[in-house]
Design an enzyme around this catalytic site. Structure first.
Site, mmCIF file in Angstrom:
data_model
loop_
_atom_site.group_PDB
_atom_site.id
_atom_site.type_symbol
_atom_site.label_atom_id
_atom_site.label_comp_id
_atom_site.label_asym_id
_atom_site.label_seq_id
_atom_site.Cartn_x
_atom_site.Cartn_y
_atom_site.Cartn_z
ATOM 1 N N LYS A 1 -92.899 10.357 108.098
ATOM 2 C CA LYS A 1 -93.204 8.926 108.263
ATOM 3 C C LYS A 1 -94.612 8.605 107.762
ATOM 4 O O LYS A 1 -94.899 8.814 106.606
ATOM 5 C CB LYS A 1 -93.015 8.536 109.725
ATOM 6 N N TYR B 1 -86.589 8.537 120.456
ATOM 7 C CA TYR B 1 -85.820 8.557 119.203
ATOM 8 C C TYR B 1 -84.448 9.178 119.520
ATOM 9 O O TYR B 1 -84.375 10.204 120.222
ATOM 10 C CB TYR B 1 -86.598 9.364 118.164
ATOM 11 N N ARG C 1 -93.172 32.819 105.666
ATOM 12 C CA ARG C 1 -92.687 32.332 106.968
ATOM 13 C C ARG C 1 -93.806 32.414 108.014
ATOM 14 O O ARG C 1 -93.813 31.670 108.987
ATOM 15 C CB ARG C 1 -91.435 33.100 107.418
ATOM 16 N N ASP D 1 -94.784 12.902 121.201
ATOM 17 C CA ASP D 1 -94.398 12.596 119.828
ATOM 18 C C ASP D 1 -95.244 11.394 119.410
ATOM 19 O O ASP D 1 -95.018 10.269 119.862
ATOM 20 C CB ASP D 1 -92.896 12.268 119.778
HETATM 21 C C1 LIG Z 1 -90.394 8.917 116.658
HETATM 22 C C2 LIG Z 1 -89.643 9.906 115.805
HETATM 23 N N1 LIG Z 1 -89.781 11.210 116.066
HETATM 24 C C3 LIG Z 1 -89.127 12.140 115.336
HETATM 25 C C4 LIG Z 1 -88.294 11.785 114.308
HETATM 26 C C5 LIG Z 1 -87.583 12.852 113.529
HETATM 27 O O1 LIG Z 1 -88.261 13.096 112.335
HETATM 28 P P1 LIG Z 1 -87.577 13.757 111.046
HETATM 29 O O2 LIG Z 1 -86.610 12.761 110.521
HETATM 30 O O3 LIG Z 1 -88.733 14.060 110.152
HETATM 31 O O4 LIG Z 1 -86.878 14.993 111.534
HETATM 32 C C6 LIG Z 1 -88.130 10.439 113.991
HETATM 33 C C7 LIG Z 1 -87.246 10.028 112.888
HETATM 34 O O5 LIG Z 1 -86.983 8.893 112.661
HETATM 35 C C8 LIG Z 1 -88.821 9.469 114.774
HETATM 36 O O6 LIG Z 1 -88.685 8.157 114.545
#
Ligand SMILES: Cc1ncc(COP(=O)(O)O)c(C=O)c1O
Length: 413
Positions: A212, A114, A60, A187
């Site tokens: 992604k 998101y 961890r 992000d």
């Molecule tokens: C721009 C963006 N940030 C964060 C996330 C969340 O990622 P995760 O599905 O790996 O938790 C997504 C998921 O589609 C996303 O499109």
């Protein structure tokens, strides 16, 4: 690697890997499926606990496979550290907690994020008394006015917004954040370090959904937080106390994906430009959203901040006919996968009103410009002619399906 280079394609293949293991060195980092580690003497263990000696004590707190992935992405982002998490959402949660811990308990967020990030702010942080105000990060004056009013502890924006693909000027947002004493979290899932290295633009914390583009093959979940030394103690402390860690198995797959990131990303961006150009010719497509179109409102920002000729690999478009037509379009796809993700090697199509932004009230969606006919494409690495051919045939077939359904309804069959 002994050779000094700043070239991303080279660093992605070598960074993090090839740490000596006793007498030999594994070419790629193995999966260390172990929860704990011990040493010849308790004194050594004590030194590792105190950060006086390199090593691991408990997974961890850190694990060699996870660390190798973290080192790899930290090098690509120009970060002092990286902390890998089990998902992108875990990374965003921890970054926001870290941004608020020693600061004012209020947030300014981009008005389009998101869907689950917005849900995290509204349904998790708000009940704890953390208020979020929303503003358009591409309207710098309005964004700064909101920051002045809210005096937030942290600000969160996306490097390319989802699904309308707006591109905020991160250097200017970083300037606003700095002047008002807020920590800026970006992000950067849609840009990856191939398009942008936000820490170099003055951003405090970068997060990615590693699910992604970074891993890129749709076979693993992950997230990662990156920053400079000043934010490390807080983020590392949260990693230890909350435990949102990436597993060694997922880190292994993500690391394997990152080795081909620049190859994939460049190809996907170039394919996206070809797809965007072709879709503009389709009469049933009312509008194409692609930051590489010179009439896109953020085209100049992309030209200023992204490498030449790369504008991201996402394309959105408004299909005439709304929901019924979009559903017929998704069902008519013969290659593009109609799944709820993005950034993989295969092209994918998603209907935001039904998936990523389904939790927003229809009126709110409309106000943000996310209409009933909006489709989001994540363009893959296939031959561009196959991607274009598939989208165009599905657009055409969806028209026939909708027309047939209208005829059936009129005739009562
Ligand atoms: C721009 C963006 N940030 C964060 C996330 C969340 O990622 P995760 O599905 O790996 O938790 C997504 C998921 O589609 C996303 O499109």
């Amino acid at each position: 690697m002994k050779r000094k280079t700043d070239k991303q394609a080279t660093l992605a293949v070598h960074a993090g890997d090839r740490k000596k293991l006793g007498e030999f060195t594994p070419t790629t980092t193995p999966i260390y499926a172990t929860s704990s580690f011990f040493y010849e003497s308790s004194e050594d263990l004590e030194k590792v606990f105190n950060d006086e000696k390199e090593g691991n004590v408990y997974s961890r707190y850190g694990n060699p496979t996870v660390s190798a992935f973290e080192d790899q992405v930290a090098v690509l982002e120009g970060a002092d550290y990286a902390v890998a998490t089990a998902s992108g959402m875990a990374a965003i949660h921890m970054a926001v907690l870290g941004g608020l811990l020693d600061r004012r308990k209020s947030i300014v967020a981009a008005d389009v994020l998101y869907g689950q990030t917005t849900a995290l702010l509204q349904k998790v942080f708000e009940p704890f008394g953390v208020e979020t105000r929303y503003a358009d990060p591409c309207d710098l004056a309005a964004f700064e006015a909101t920051v002045v009013k809210a005096q937030p502890g942290c600000i969160i924006v996306e490097s390319i917004s989802n699904p309308l693909l707006r591109v905020p000027a991160l250097d200017k947002i970083a300037d606003i954040a700095q002047r008002h004493g807020a920590q800026l979290i970006v992000d950067a899932t849609f840009t990856t370090p191939v398009l942008s290295r936000p820490l170099e633009l003055g951003v405090d914390i970068v997060v990615h959904s590693a699910t992604k583009y970074l891993s890129g093959h749709g076979d693993t979940m992950g997230g990662i937080i990156l920053g400079r030394q000043d934010t490390y103690p807080t983020i590392n402390y949260l990693r230890k106390t909350i435990g949102p860690n990436a597993s060694p198995f997922d880190s292994y797959l993500a690391m394997r994906g990152v080795k081909t990131l620049s190859l994939r990303m460049e190809k996907q961006c170039r394919n996206a430009a070809l797809v965007a150009r072709q879709l503009a010719e389709c009469s049933a497509i009312e509008r194409v959203y692609f930051p590489g179109n010179p009439d896109h409102p953020d085209y100049e920002t992309c030209v200023r901040l992204f490498p030449e000729g790369l504008f991201g690999a996402m394309v959105s478009f408004d299909l005439a006919g709304g929901r019924e037509r979009v559903l017929a379009f998704l069902d008519a796809l013969e290659m593009t996968v109609p799944a709820t993700s993005l950034g993989d090697v295969q092209s994918m199509a998603l209907y935001p009103a039904m998936s990523s932004h389904r939790d927003l009230a229809p009126k709110h969606r409309q106000r943000l410009g996310i209409g009933d006919g909006l489709v989001r494409l994540s363009v893959g690495i296939e031959d561009a002619s196959d991607i274009i051919g598939d989208i165009v045939q599905a657009v055409e077939r969806s028209e026939t399906v909708v027309a047939q359904s209208a005829t059936d309804q009129r005739s009562g069959s």
